[in-house]
Motif scaffolding. Structure first.
Motif, mmCIF file in Angstrom:
data_model
loop_
_atom_site.group_PDB
_atom_site.id
_atom_site.type_symbol
_atom_site.label_atom_id
_atom_site.label_comp_id
_atom_site.label_asym_id
_atom_site.label_seq_id
_atom_site.Cartn_x
_atom_site.Cartn_y
_atom_site.Cartn_z
ATOM 1 N N HIS A 116 2.722 6.190 6.716
ATOM 2 C CA HIS A 116 1.470 5.547 7.113
ATOM 3 C C HIS A 116 1.296 5.646 8.624
ATOM 4 C CE1 HIS A 116 2.346 3.519 3.265
ATOM 5 N NE2 HIS A 116 1.058 3.239 3.197
ATOM 6 N N ALA A 121 -4.101 2.105 4.528
ATOM 7 C CA ALA A 121 -4.229 2.689 3.192
ATOM 8 C C ALA A 121 -3.091 3.657 2.893
ATOM 9 C CB ALA A 121 -5.574 3.412 3.080
ATOM 10 N N ASN A 165 0.834 -1.208 0.000
ATOM 11 C CA ASN A 165 0.000 0.000 0.000
ATOM 12 C C ASN A 165 0.867 1.257 0.000
ATOM 13 O OD1 ASN A 165 -2.340 -1.518 -0.002
ATOM 14 N ND2 ASN A 165 -2.671 -1.360 2.197
ATOM 15 N N GLY A 198 1.399 0.238 5.861
ATOM 16 C CA GLY A 198 0.815 -0.311 4.649
ATOM 17 C C GLY A 198 0.954 -1.805 4.541
#
Length: 270
Positions: free
Chosen positions: A95, A104, A62, A99
């Motif tokens: 993040h 996300a 991600n 991820g």
């Protein structure tokens, strides 16, 4: 592999499967933070991470893709430069929930701008959590268990920006970055369902009873706290912890237990 309780086979009270059941559940993010002339950056993110996350192929990446002002576009009425143009610090879209764990990367609801040093310190904390997940997985596959041992991870952004209070304004780029993020982790025990299919178990993970872990069972090897984190309330060393944070923790986050694992730490910009 993971297991659920199955009482239908003689002398085999646990049904074994090589399918992932508990990878992650209860993932949630807060709204984007309100900072000066723009709403920008995450406020909070949480999830319960399970032992099956260690199984091959279960971790993704991600990669961060979210953009816009003031990350890589000029903000109308805002700073004269973007985070990608800053020459004083190298900035990373970090993040809140990693991820690799399902957080996300395409929304600022799970991303904040962190300096390279802050991002490195965050990675060190996450490596400790990965070690816990590996210990949980090894425990799970090592015998017949009536519960999963999981990681409840909660990350919150500071209310105050990285900019000095005297210079915080709509045109100061650092007014749009948090001063720090706070990472809280708890070991939780999720009682396994009885006599259900793997698919049913995976679909209902958020409904099974979850509790704090006062003490780990025999055979569970809790990872050692890294020396860089030992005795530290904040990283890098010299930073003082205790500022206000954004977002409320979920109501089912248990209080810290004296189990040798539960804790929290702040990762400060530097």
């Amino acid at each position: 592999m993971s297991r659920i309780v199955y009482t239908g086979a003689p002398n085999n009270p646990r049904w074994s499967t090589n399918q992932p059941i508990l990878v992650a559940t209860q993932y949630r993010t807060g709204p984007v933070a309100v900072r000066q002339a723009a709403n920008f950056g995450a406020t909070s993110a949480t999830a319960v991470l399970g032992p099956d996350l260690i199984m091959p192929g279960q971790q993704g990446n991600n990669v961060p893709t979210a953009g816009g002002a003031p990350w890589d576009q000029l903000l109308a009425g805002g700073p004269p430069l973007t985070f990608t143009q800053d020459n004083l610090n190298t900035w990373i879209r970090a993040h809140m929930l990693n991820g690799r764990w399902g957080g996300a990367g395409n929304s600022w609801q799970n991303l904040v701008p962190l300096t390279a040093l802050a991002h490195s310190n965050k990675a060190s904390v996450e490596a400790y959590m990965d070690a816990f997940l590996a210990a949980s997985y090894h425990y799970e596959v090592g015998g017949q268990r009536d519960a999963w041992y999981c990681l409840y991870c909660c990350v919150q952004s500071s209310a105050n920006p990285f900019s000095d209070a005297a210079t915080t304004n709509t045109q100061n780029l650092y007014s749009y970055a948090p001063q720090f993020i706070r990472i809280l982790w708890r070991a939780v025990r999720i009682l396994k369902p009885v006599n259900v299919s793997t698919a049913t178990a995976a679909a209902n993970l958020g409904t099974y009873p979850m509790s704090a872990v006062a003490a780990f069972p025999a055979g569970f090897v809790v990872p050692s706290l890294p020396s860089a984190m030992n005795g530290k309330a904040a990283l890098p060393p010299g930073k003082v912890a205790g500022g206000a944070v954004l977002g409320a923790l979920p109501g089912n986050v248990p209080p810290a237990q004296a189990n040798g694992f539960d804790g929290e730490i702040e990762i400060h910009q530097a």
